[in-house]
Write a protein that holds these residues in place. Structure first.
Motif, short mmCIF file in Angstrom:
data_model
loop_
_atom_site.label_atom_id
_atom_site.label_comp_id
_atom_site.label_asym_id
_atom_site.label_seq_id
_atom_site.Cartn_x
_atom_site.Cartn_y
_atom_site.Cartn_z
N HIS A 14 3.72 5.79 -11.47
CA HIS A 14 3.33 4.31 -11.71
C HIS A 14 4.73 3.32 -12.76
O HIS A 14 3.62 2.78 -13.66
CB HIS A 14 2.29 4.54 -12.09
N MET A 47 8.78 10.02 1.12
CA MET A 47 8.10 8.62 2.04
C MET A 47 8.58 8.57 2.66
O MET A 47 8.50 8.77 4.34
CB MET A 47 8.01 7.56 1.31
N GLU A 59 11.22 9.72 -4.85
CA GLU A 59 10.26 9.27 -4.14
C GLU A 59 10.47 8.98 -3.14
O GLU A 59 9.37 9.04 -1.86
CB GLU A 59 9.65 7.77 -5.06
N GLN A 89 7.93 12.04 5.23
CA GLN A 89 6.47 12.09 5.56
C GLN A 89 5.80 10.73 6.84
O GLN A 89 5.78 10.90 8.23
CB GLN A 89 5.64 11.12 4.57
N TYR A 90 7.62 9.31 6.78
CA TYR A 90 6.87 8.61 7.63
C TYR A 90 8.06 8.33 8.68
O TYR A 90 7.74 7.84 9.75
CB TYR A 90 7.17 7.22 6.64
N ASP A 138 2.25 1.99 -3.91
CA ASP A 138 1.27 2.45 -4.58
C ASP A 138 1.40 3.62 -3.99
O ASP A 138 1.29 4.73 -5.02
CB ASP A 138 0.29 1.40 -3.96
N GLU A 139 1.74 4.72 -2.48
CA GLU A 139 1.32 5.28 -2.92
C GLU A 139 2.41 7.08 -3.16
O GLU A 139 2.15 8.13 -3.82
CB GLU A 139 1.14 5.68 -1.27
N PHE A 140 3.53 6.02 -3.14
CA PHE A 140 4.59 6.69 -3.06
C PHE A 140 5.80 6.65 -4.47
O PHE A 140 5.65 7.07 -5.24
CB PHE A 140 5.43 6.56 -2.28
N LYS A 151 0.37 -1.17 0.46
CA LYS A 151 0.50 -0.24 -0.15
C LYS A 151 0.47 1.42 0.13
O LYS A 151 0.82 2.69 -0.46
CB LYS A 151 -0.86 0.08 1.33
N ILE A 152 2.18 1.14 0.71
CA ILE A 152 2.65 2.52 1.05
C ILE A 152 3.52 2.73 -0.43
O ILE A 152 3.69 3.68 -1.54
CB ILE A 152 3.81 2.69 1.91
N ALA A 182 4.76 7.64 -7.44
CA ALA A 182 3.56 8.86 -7.83
C ALA A 182 4.04 8.51 -9.81
O ALA A 182 3.21 9.27 -10.33
CB ALA A 182 4.99 9.72 -8.00
#
Length: 72
Positions: free
Chosen positions: A54, A66, A62, A69-70, A48-50, A45-46, A52
């Motif tokens: 794809h 991440m 990227e 943020q985390y 796919d979120e980051f 999930k993480i 950017a």
């Protein structure tokens, strides 16, 4: 150590094949280091979120976003 230096060091550590991007497997290792999570679902999930753009890989930029943020 500056934030970007820390990110670069972490990125190099988990980019085991040295291609300059993190595959899903390498990314799972990064997430484990940052969060202590061992679940592939959470990492996916993480990822796919980051991812950017794809492209199926996490670039250094990227990863920087991440990690800021985390973890920082």
């Amino acid at each position: 150590m500056k934030r970007e230096e820390l990110v670069d060091a972490m990125f190099r550590e988990v980019d085991t094949n040295g291609d300059g991007v993190l595959s899903r497997g390498e990314f799972v290792e990064l997430v484990r280091c940052l969060t202590g999570e061992h679940g592939v679902g959470v990492s996916s999930k993480i990822f796919d979120e980051f991812d950017a753009d794809h492209d199926g890989a996490i670039s250094r930029d990227e990863a920087l976003e991440m990690i800021i943020q985390y973890a920082l």
